[in-house]
Design an enzyme around this catalytic site. Structure first.
Site, PDB file in Angstrom:
ATOM      1  N   TYR A 125       1.979   7.357 -10.613  1.00  0.00           N
ATOM      2  CA  TYR A 125       1.793   5.791 -10.542  1.00  0.00           C
ATOM      3  C   TYR A 125       1.808   5.183 -12.033  1.00  0.00           C
ATOM      4  O   TYR A 125       2.225   3.739 -12.190  1.00  0.00           O
ATOM      5  CB  TYR A 125       0.509   5.365  -9.796  1.00  0.00           C
ATOM      6  CG  TYR A 125       0.481   3.906  -9.337  1.00  0.00           C
ATOM      7  CD1 TYR A 125       1.045   3.622  -7.959  1.00  0.00           C
ATOM      8  CD2 TYR A 125      -0.038   2.991 -10.231  1.00  0.00           C
ATOM      9  CE1 TYR A 125       0.999   2.379  -7.600  1.00  0.00           C
ATOM     10  CE2 TYR A 125      -0.115   1.716  -9.567  1.00  0.00           C
ATOM     11  CZ  TYR A 125       0.561   1.485  -8.499  1.00  0.00           C
ATOM     12  OH  TYR A 125       0.609   0.077  -7.976  1.00  0.00           O
ATOM     13  N   LYS A 172      -2.595  17.311  -2.686  1.00  0.00           N
ATOM     14  CA  LYS A 172      -1.672  18.097  -2.495  1.00  0.00           C
ATOM     15  C   LYS A 172      -1.545  19.425  -3.399  1.00  0.00           C
ATOM     16  O   LYS A 172      -0.415  19.921  -3.782  1.00  0.00           O
ATOM     17  CB  LYS A 172      -0.231  17.348  -2.539  1.00  0.00           C
ATOM     18  CG  LYS A 172       1.025  18.013  -1.660  1.00  0.00           C
ATOM     19  CD  LYS A 172       0.797  17.808  -0.202  1.00  0.00           C
ATOM     20  CE  LYS A 172       2.093  18.495   0.616  1.00  0.00           C
ATOM     21  NZ  LYS A 172       2.002  18.375   2.047  1.00  0.00           N
ATOM     22  N   ASP A 205      -1.501  14.898   3.594  1.00  0.00           N
ATOM     23  CA  ASP A 205      -0.786  14.536   4.895  1.00  0.00           C
ATOM     24  C   ASP A 205      -1.402  14.586   5.925  1.00  0.00           C
ATOM     25  O   ASP A 205      -1.586  13.490   6.775  1.00  0.00           O
ATOM     26  CB  ASP A 205       0.911  15.124   4.979  1.00  0.00           C
ATOM     27  CG  ASP A 205       0.674  16.662   4.637  1.00  0.00           C
ATOM     28  OD1 ASP A 205      -0.516  17.172   4.134  1.00  0.00           O
ATOM     29  OD2 ASP A 205       1.710  17.471   4.803  1.00  0.00           O
ATOM     30  N   ASP A 229      -3.022   4.590  -3.934  1.00  0.00           N
ATOM     31  CA  ASP A 229      -2.364   3.385  -3.555  1.00  0.00           C
ATOM     32  C   ASP A 229      -1.783   3.292  -1.984  1.00  0.00           C
ATOM     33  O   ASP A 229      -2.304   2.287  -1.427  1.00  0.00           O
ATOM     34  CB  ASP A 229      -1.102   3.092  -4.521  1.00  0.00           C
ATOM     35  CG  ASP A 229      -0.268   2.034  -4.265  1.00  0.00           C
ATOM     36  OD1 ASP A 229      -0.873   1.048  -4.227  1.00  0.00           O
ATOM     37  OD2 ASP A 229       0.939   1.994  -4.323  1.00  0.00           O
ATOM     38  N   ASP A 233      -3.723   0.958   1.372  1.00  0.00           N
ATOM     39  CA  ASP A 233      -3.042  -0.052   2.370  1.00  0.00           C
ATOM     40  C   ASP A 233      -3.297   0.520   3.726  1.00  0.00           C
ATOM     41  O   ASP A 233      -3.484  -0.180   4.627  1.00  0.00           O
ATOM     42  CB  ASP A 233      -1.671  -0.122   2.200  1.00  0.00           C
ATOM     43  CG  ASP A 233      -1.331  -1.343   0.914  1.00  0.00           C
ATOM     44  OD1 ASP A 233      -2.388  -1.343   0.066  1.00  0.00           O
ATOM     45  OD2 ASP A 233      -0.390  -1.957   0.962  1.00  0.00           O
TER      46      ASP A 233
HETATM   47 MG    MG Z   1      -1.158  -1.072  -3.488  1.00  0.00          MG
END
Ligand code: MG
Ligand code: NAI
Length: 334
Positions: A125, A172, A205, A229, A233
């Site tokens: 990111y 991961k 996952d 991130d 959401d």
């Molecule tokens: Mg975001």
């Protein structure tokens, strides 16, 4: 002189609308705040020739606290993310995002109450990318022991201080054995100092599937920046959408309070954005500066709008404008 001076960043898109609504509600609580308004992003680029002006950084360094609207980041070519730049400049390493349903908001998990802890300074990111040769791009995922340890420490401290019994790392490390492996090692090292708190981990996952199917198994979840991130959401969706999920970016140099969502260009300028997520971020901010009574007052009023009325913005099926919604919260305070 006001008791508190707080940096205010109205932001882009729906930012100025929802920030104005939130400032009105906070001021109605009677708390004594002077707002120091600062520009960033494309506005700042036009006015002062940089997207992240020094005045903004200095204002937050001085005041230690900011309330921020979302800032647009152009996709593909254009300037790099001002949000990432701000978090890095002030080393706001912990992104804390409480996921809690509000009364009477139709959603998949009305009982849900978990907290997403996102490492906020590194990983993919950070956007460290370059063209190796035309047609080949390299993007760097940097994971450090320092950043991984301090976010784990923050997550466990938070769990202990807030009566949470379990912290789960999402990663991961089966594939990215070195980078996510280091993140996970740091997590379990820190966990040893908190024997009273259960520590476990899930591969990201599967973790996403578990969050959709059985999110109540989680209390505090901690992960690196990019996973955080995406998962934020996803979690906002579990409780009724992006209009409802608040957050805080916290570090030694200050704390910046902002919603999980972005500038929502699809509804900007129409006065219909849901200000709830920023209002709850504002409530977190009031608690952070020690204004507990004001925080309780705003929270009670906001909750009673949801409990006793059908005043809702269009994202929740209503017809109220952003500013009508704020007025209803203010009415509940008097
Ligand atoms: Mg975001
Ligand atoms: P977004 O979060 O802005 O919007 C996604 C969807 O949710 C849209 O349909 C939008 O209308 C809706 N939505 C978001 N907030 C809402 C609210 N308060 N009330 C009602 N509906 C709401 O995500 P998107 O469209 O991917 O990003 C737009 C811009 O925002 C991009 O430039 C992105 O870089 C930026 N962004 C900035 C953030 C920040 O400043 N912290 C965080 C996320 C994105």
């Amino acid at each position: 002189m006001a008791k508190h001076t707080i940096t205010l960043i109205p932001g882009d898109g729906i930012g100025p609308e929802i920030i104005a609504a939130t400032v009105r509600v906070i001021e109605a609580s009677g708390v004594d705040i002077t707002w120091e308004s600062q520009i960033a992003g494309s506005h700042a680029q036009e006015k002062v020739g940089t997207t992240l002006p020094n005045d903004l950084i200095e204002s937050i360094r001085k005041n230690k606290v900011a309330l921020k609207g979302p800032l647009t980041t152009p996709v593909g070519k254009g300037f790099t993310s001002v949000n990432v730049g701000l978090r890095k400049a002030l080393d706001l390493y912990a992104n804390v995002r409480p996921i809690k349903a509000l009364p009477n908001v139709p959603c998949r998990y009305p009982e849900l109450d978990l907290v997403v802890m996102r490492e906020n300074t590194e990983s993919l990111y950070a956007g460290l990318e370059h063209v190796v040769v035309p047609g080949v791009v390299e993007s760097l995922k940097i994971i450090t022991e320092k950043a991984s340890t301090r976010i784990a420490q923050y997550a466990f401290d938070f769990a202990r201080d807030n009566g949470r019994k379990k912290v789960t790392a999402m990663h991961k490390a089966n594939i990215m054995k070195l980078s996510d492996g280091l993140f996970l090692d740091c997590f379990y090292k820190v966990a040893k100092d908190f024997p009273e708190i259960e520590a476990d981990d899930k591969i990201i996952d599967n973790a996403c599937m578990q969050l959709v199917m059985r999110p109540e198994q989680f209390e505090v979840i901690v992960m690196e920046n990019l996973y955080g991130d995406i998962v934020s959401d996803l979690c906002a969706g579990l409780i009724g959408g992006l209009g409802l999920a608040p957050g805080a970016n916290i570090g030694e140099q200050g704390a910046v309070f902002e919603a999980v969502h972005g500038s929502a260009p699809d509804i900007a300028g129409q006065g219909i954005a849901n200000p709830t997520a920023v209002m709850i971020s504002g409530i977190m901010m009031l608690r952070h500066i020690g204004e507990r009574d004001a925080a309780d007052k705003v929270e009670k009023a906001l909750f009673s709008v949801f409990e006793d009325s059908d005043i809702r913005t269009p994202d929740l099926g209503g017809t109220a404008s952003t500013s009508d919604f704020a007025s209803s919260v203010i009415e509940k305070m008097s």
